[in-house]
Enzyme design. Structure first.
Site, short mmCIF file in Angstrom:
data_model
loop_
_atom_site.label_atom_id
_atom_site.label_comp_id
_atom_site.label_asym_id
_atom_site.label_seq_id
_atom_site.Cartn_x
_atom_site.Cartn_y
_atom_site.Cartn_z
N SER A 50 37.44 -3.81 23.25
CA SER A 50 37.85 -3.44 21.89
C SER A 50 38.55 -2.09 21.82
CB SER A 50 36.63 -3.42 20.96
OG SER A 50 35.73 -2.39 21.33
N LYS A 91 33.51 3.17 20.16
CA LYS A 91 34.52 3.01 19.11
C LYS A 91 35.11 4.38 18.79
CE LYS A 91 33.43 -1.39 18.44
NZ LYS A 91 34.33 -2.49 18.87
#
Length: 249
Positions: A50, A91
């Site tokens: 991601s 993230k």
């Protein structure tokens, strides 16, 4: 012993001392840098793709242990939140408490408090998100997105939660400073967030630690090589002049 012999012997002792000092300083720098890094940094393996292309699935990263209160917009962080799963996730912080996050603007960019954000780290050069969204970040919370917005399961997936997709600052365990393997690259702070209140975080001491360790290795190897060379060069040289034959005047 002649004057030349004493001078050579003195040079040999000086070379041995310099060699010992270089090795000792090198050991201090190398071990000190290693110990400093072991205290401040922790290795993590990135679980998903991601955050591509900044970090890829399976990459080994070095993350500095930080308090959640020290995290700034643009930081790539390691965190654990039960709403997101049991394993540590990686993230990027795009919003902090009080921010209004909107995507996408007329030009397809993410906006924070009405300010368009350039995101050169994104995998895709198109819209900042495939779907439009708006979120207001509660106080003490962080809004997190992946750099590959087409596959990342991030704050956008949790917008219907009570915290509007955000996670508490206390969930942050560390801030990623570098990819240790396979690329060995540093993670830069995005300039676009610098204009917002609070700015961006300062770089960690990883470069300084690595420099100290590298200098230490050079001194250790250099000292280990210089000592024997200095000792060899200080040995008295044999005379090459032929001896006179006995009885000949």
């Amino acid at each position: 012993m002649g004057a030349t012999g004493r001078a050579d012997d003195g040079r040999g002792r000086l070379g041995a001392r310099l060699s010992s000092v270089a090795v000792a300083i090198g050991c201090v720098l190398f071990l000190g840098g290693f110990a400093w890094g072991a205290v401040l940094y922790r290795p993590y393996t990135v679980p998903t793709g991601s955050m591509t292309p900044t970090v890829n699935a399976g990459d080994k990263v070095l993350a500095q242990r930080v308090d959640g209160g020290d995290v700034r917009r643009g930081d790539v962080v390691v965190f654990t939140d039960t709403q997101w799963g049991d394993m540590p996730m990686v993230k990027r912080v795009v919003g902090t408490g009080g921010d209004k996050i909107v995507c996408c603007g007329k030009d397809g960019r993410l906006t924070v408090n009405g300010i368009p954000i350039d995101e050169p780290y994104l995998r895709s050069s198109g819209r900042a998100s495939g779907e439009d969204f708006t979120a207001e970040v509660p106080k003490g919370q962080l809004f997190l997105l992946g750099d590959d917005r087409t596959v990342s399961l991030d704050s956008r997936v949790h917008l219907s939660d009570a915290t509007h997709g955000s996670v508490p600052r206390g969930a942050v365990q560390a801030r990623v400073d570098a990819v240790a393997w396979p690329l060995g690259s540093m993670i830069d702070r995005p300039e676009a967030f610098a204009a917002l209140p609070g700015g961006v975080s300062s770089a960690g001491p990883l470069k300084l630690q690595l420099t100290a360790m590298a200098v230490g290795v050079v001194l250790i190897l250099g000292g280990a090589v210089y000592g024997p060379l200095a000792a060899r060069s200080s040995r008295p040289k044999r005379s090459t002049q032929p001896k006179a034959a006995a009885g000949v005047r």
